[in-house]
Design an enzyme around this catalytic site. Structure first.
Site, PDB file in Angstrom:
ATOM      1  N   LYS A 203       0.852  -1.192   0.000  1.00 36.84           N
ATOM      2  CA  LYS A 203       0.000   0.000   0.000  1.00 36.84           C
ATOM      3  C   LYS A 203       0.887   1.241   0.000  1.00 36.84           C
ATOM      4  O   LYS A 203       1.849   1.325   0.777  1.00 36.84           O
ATOM      5  CB  LYS A 203      -0.898   0.000   1.230  1.00 36.84           C
ATOM      6  CG  LYS A 203      -1.635   1.317   1.477  1.00 36.84           C
ATOM      7  CD  LYS A 203      -2.542   1.184   2.684  1.00 36.84           C
ATOM      8  CE  LYS A 203      -3.014   2.524   3.183  1.00 36.84           C
ATOM      9  NZ  LYS A 203      -3.952   2.404   4.327  1.00 36.84           N
ATOM     10  N   LYS A 205       1.000   5.286   0.666  1.00 38.04           N
ATOM     11  CA  LYS A 205       0.348   6.473   1.210  1.00 38.04           C
ATOM     12  C   LYS A 205       0.527   7.610   0.208  1.00 38.04           C
ATOM     13  O   LYS A 205       1.644   8.053  -0.055  1.00 38.04           O
ATOM     14  CB  LYS A 205       0.949   6.859   2.560  1.00 38.04           C
ATOM     15  CG  LYS A 205       0.384   8.139   3.153  1.00 38.04           C
ATOM     16  CD  LYS A 205      -1.076   7.988   3.527  1.00 38.04           C
ATOM     17  CE  LYS A 205      -1.250   7.223   4.808  1.00 38.04           C
ATOM     18  NZ  LYS A 205      -2.681   7.160   5.230  1.00 38.04           N
ATOM     19  N   ASP A 233      -3.640   5.217  -0.993  1.00 38.32           N
ATOM     20  CA  ASP A 233      -4.490   5.943  -0.049  1.00 38.32           C
ATOM     21  C   ASP A 233      -4.085   7.412  -0.011  1.00 38.32           C
ATOM     22  O   ASP A 233      -3.148   7.784   0.692  1.00 38.32           O
ATOM     23  CB  ASP A 233      -4.353   5.328   1.344  1.00 38.32           C
ATOM     24  CG  ASP A 233      -5.067   6.142   2.412  1.00 38.32           C
ATOM     25  OD1 ASP A 233      -5.964   6.944   2.065  1.00 38.32           O
ATOM     26  OD2 ASP A 233      -4.735   5.966   3.603  1.00 38.32           O
ATOM     27  N   ASN A 235      -5.827   9.801   1.287  1.00 39.12           N
ATOM     28  CA  ASN A 235      -6.497  10.435   2.428  1.00 39.12           C
ATOM     29  C   ASN A 235      -7.472  11.537   2.021  1.00 39.12           C
ATOM     30  O   ASN A 235      -7.502  12.621   2.608  1.00 39.12           O
ATOM     31  CB  ASN A 235      -5.489  10.968   3.446  1.00 39.12           C
ATOM     32  CG  ASN A 235      -4.973   9.879   4.362  1.00 39.12           C
ATOM     33  OD1 ASN A 235      -3.757   9.640   4.404  1.00 39.12           O
ATOM     34  ND2 ASN A 235      -5.845   9.192   5.081  1.00 39.12           N
ATOM     35  N   GLU A 258      -8.313   3.339  -1.597  1.00 38.38           N
ATOM     36  CA  GLU A 258      -8.684   3.800  -0.260  1.00 38.38           C
ATOM     37  C   GLU A 258      -8.862   5.312  -0.195  1.00 38.38           C
ATOM     38  O   GLU A 258      -7.936   6.076  -0.481  1.00 38.38           O
ATOM     39  CB  GLU A 258      -7.631   3.351   0.761  1.00 38.38           C
ATOM     40  CG  GLU A 258      -7.988   3.736   2.185  1.00 38.38           C
ATOM     41  CD  GLU A 258      -6.963   3.278   3.196  1.00 38.38           C
ATOM     42  OE1 GLU A 258      -6.932   3.846   4.303  1.00 38.38           O
ATOM     43  OE2 GLU A 258      -6.176   2.364   2.874  1.00 38.38           O
ATOM     44  N   ASN A 281     -11.221   4.389   5.948  1.00 33.93           N
ATOM     45  CA  ASN A 281     -11.190   4.530   7.395  1.00 33.93           C
ATOM     46  C   ASN A 281     -11.550   5.968   7.759  1.00 33.93           C
ATOM     47  O   ASN A 281     -11.325   6.404   8.879  1.00 33.93           O
ATOM     48  CB  ASN A 281      -9.814   4.178   7.972  1.00 33.93           C
ATOM     49  CG  ASN A 281      -8.786   5.264   7.748  1.00 33.93           C
ATOM     50  OD1 ASN A 281      -8.460   5.582   6.606  1.00 33.93           O
ATOM     51  ND2 ASN A 281      -8.277   5.852   8.817  1.00 33.93           N
ATOM     52  N   ASP A 305     -10.200  -0.255  13.138  1.00 33.04           N
ATOM     53  CA  ASP A 305      -9.102   0.295  13.944  1.00 33.04           C
ATOM     54  C   ASP A 305      -9.599   0.257  15.383  1.00 33.04           C
ATOM     55  O   ASP A 305     -10.465   1.039  15.767  1.00 33.04           O
ATOM     56  CB  ASP A 305      -8.778   1.724  13.514  1.00 33.04           C
ATOM     57  CG  ASP A 305      -7.623   2.341  14.299  1.00 33.04           C
ATOM     58  OD1 ASP A 305      -7.392   1.914  15.451  1.00 33.04           O
ATOM     59  OD2 ASP A 305      -6.965   3.255  13.782  1.00 33.04           O
ATOM     60  N   HIS A 332      -6.820  -0.685   9.665  1.00 30.61           N
ATOM     61  CA  HIS A 332      -6.022   0.531   9.592  1.00 30.61           C
ATOM     62  C   HIS A 332      -4.893   0.489  10.614  1.00 30.61           C
ATOM     63  O   HIS A 332      -4.973  -0.190  11.628  1.00 30.61           O
ATOM     64  CB  HIS A 332      -6.948   1.725   9.855  1.00 30.61           C
ATOM     65  CG  HIS A 332      -6.257   3.026  10.078  1.00 30.61           C
ATOM     66  ND1 HIS A 332      -6.110   3.603  11.323  1.00 30.61           N
ATOM     67  CD2 HIS A 332      -5.702   3.881   9.206  1.00 30.61           C
ATOM     68  CE1 HIS A 332      -5.484   4.760  11.199  1.00 30.61           C
ATOM     69  NE2 HIS A 332      -5.219   4.945   9.925  1.00 30.61           N
ATOM     70  N   ASN A 334      -1.643   2.976  12.554  1.00 25.36           N
ATOM     71  CA  ASN A 334      -0.905   4.203  12.801  1.00 25.36           C
ATOM     72  C   ASN A 334       0.424   3.794  13.425  1.00 25.36           C
ATOM     73  O   ASN A 334       0.639   2.609  13.702  1.00 25.36           O
ATOM     74  CB  ASN A 334      -1.709   5.121  13.726  1.00 25.36           C
ATOM     75  CG  ASN A 334      -1.438   6.585  13.473  1.00 25.36           C
ATOM     76  OD1 ASN A 334      -0.320   6.968  13.176  1.00 25.36           O
ATOM     77  ND2 ASN A 334      -2.469   7.405  13.581  1.00 25.36           N
TER      78      ASN A 334
END
Length: 436
Positions: A203, A205, A233, A235, A258, A281, A305, A332, A334
């Site tokens: 994946k 970001k 992803d 965001n 995502e 998410n 999450d 998810h 972090n």
């Protein structure tokens, strides 16, 4: 004739342990300059380690966010938990609501869903629920997955989590990962992830560079790792049209897409125009969000999450509800330590409806900076074996906890703020949604 089910006498009732004290310890560990849609990771990631002590001698461990206001709420809640039984998990939400009567929210970096009083309660509940489940497991001599309904799988699959990144933090030497600011850098990072951990999906970001440039990076990954499932992803910083354009460019390449755009309505518009599953998410962050998301067709994959949803039991509720609606699950991540990783693995062991490998930031943290004793988790082919020891299956390393607490005191970072840190390098930087 004897009844084979007959017992020799009534079972002795369990005298559940009572909480006698709670310790909340803020810790910090080195974090590389990982870029994202709202800025860049600071040099230190901050977390909290929760230790619940009981009159039976069993101890439960939890891990959560480390922002200053949240730490205060954790400590307030810990004080009010003294005298409660470790089995009375329903009390967590009641106490959390009392603590948050004067609302203070945390996790303000903008990479998860909407902030709300409900989510603030969920974060507090999650931190202590994991610790109490760990304590219950130790008292009963069973793993946490047994308390969640039993073991569905013996290994849990994780995905390599790629980031655009600088070579090192400003003013510091280059880190061991080096830069990843173009497709070649992203592929080199991916090779290291795959060779070191055996990940079988990747994946990226996104939301950092122009979408066309990020699409090129995904295509470079597809060429370098033929047939490997890939994700991106950004965001939710792309418009609907941009999201559709990138999806068309990556047709046949992505296993899911995502949060390319913001909100359930806009995600639904993208879903109507592309042929790849959409994951989130950000636009589905509570069970109450699912009916509208299903009605609109916003997503096909929801990322659990346990920190954000209210714990492992709430995540199990999500899994079952999503299954009813025909949605699949992933998880998810972090920046986290070994306690959170253990909780993720137990959820993965017990949850139904897991359709995709989980995210994890684990490779970005040095093993020497964890707070649990080493040796429990070793990635093989991108998987982790599910622990069979009681509770979470991890043991707190007292010296490591003290060391990482000193790191926290020395780091001087009280709140995560990716945008403010980026602005020390680029004063004109703004976190925009949409950006493209």
């Amino acid at each position: 004739m004897t009844d084979e089910h007959q017992t020799e006498g009534p079972a002795r009732p369990v005298r559940w342990a009572t909480i006698t004290g709670v310790e909340v310890t803020p810790v910090a560990f080195a974090d590389p300059p990982l870029l994202n849609s709202v800025g860049v990771h600071q040099p230190w990631a901050i977390r909290s380690v929760i230790r619940v002590r009981t009159d039976a001698g069993v101890v439960g461990l939890g891990e959560s966010y480390g922002d200053q206001a949240f730490l205060g709420r954790l400590r307030q809640m810990g004080e009010r938990l003294v005298g409660e039984r470790i089995v009375d998990l329903h009390r967590l939400e009641e106490i959390a609501r009392d603590v948050l009567a004067e609302l203070t929210v945390s996790d303000t970096h903008g990479l998860t869903g909407t902030l709300s009083p409900v989510k603030s309660v969920a974060r507090l509940v999650a931190a202590f629920e994991v610790a109490l489940l760990d304590a219950q497991g130790h008292q009963l001599g069973v793993p946490v997955w047994a308390l969640l309904g039993g073991q569905r799988r013996s290994r849990v699959e994780f995905s390599g989590y790629l980031f655009y990144k600088w070579a090192g933090h400003p003013g510091q030497p280059d880190d061991e990962w080096g830069p990843a600011l173009d497709p070649a850098g992203v592929v080199a990072q991916a090779r290291r992830m795959v060779e070191g951990y055996g990940f079988t999906s990747l994946k990226l970001k996104g939301g950092v560079f122009p979408p066309e440039q990020e699409a090129e990076a995904v295509l470079a990954l597809a060429e370098a790792f033929p047939g490997m499932p890939l994700r991106i992803d950004p965001n939710a910083v792309w418009t609907v049209d941009t999201s559709v354009r990138v999806a068309e460019r990556l047709r046949g390449v992505l296993e899911y897409y995502e949060d390319p755009t913001d909100g359930r309505a806009q995600m639904a518009e993208v879903a109507r125009r592309v042929d790849v599953p959409l994951a989130t998410n950000m636009c589905v962050v509570g069970v109450e969000d699912l009916p509208e998301a299903v009605r609109l067709g916003s997503v096909q994959v929801v990322l659990a999450d346990h920190h954000y949803w209210g714990g492992l039991r709430a995540s199990m509720e999500l899994a079952r509800t999503a299954e009813v609606f025909g949605l699949s699950l992933s998880m998810h991540s972090n920046s986290h330590l070994g306690i959170s990783l253990a909780a993720m693995v137990h959820f993965g062991a017990a949850a139904p409806n897991i359709g995709y490998a989980f995210d994890t930031h684990w490779p970005w943290k040095s093993p020497e900076e964890d707070v649990v004793e080493p040796g429990v988790f070793t990635f093989r082919d991108g998987h982790l074996d599910v622990p069979t020891a009681p509770g979470l299956g991890v043991t707190l390393d007292e010296e490591a906890l003290a060391r990482q607490h000193r790191r926290y005191l020395e780091a001087g970072i009280l709140d995560r703020d990716d945008t403010a840190y980026m602005q020390t390098v680029d004063p004109g930087y703004r976190a925009l949604k949409p950006r493209w």
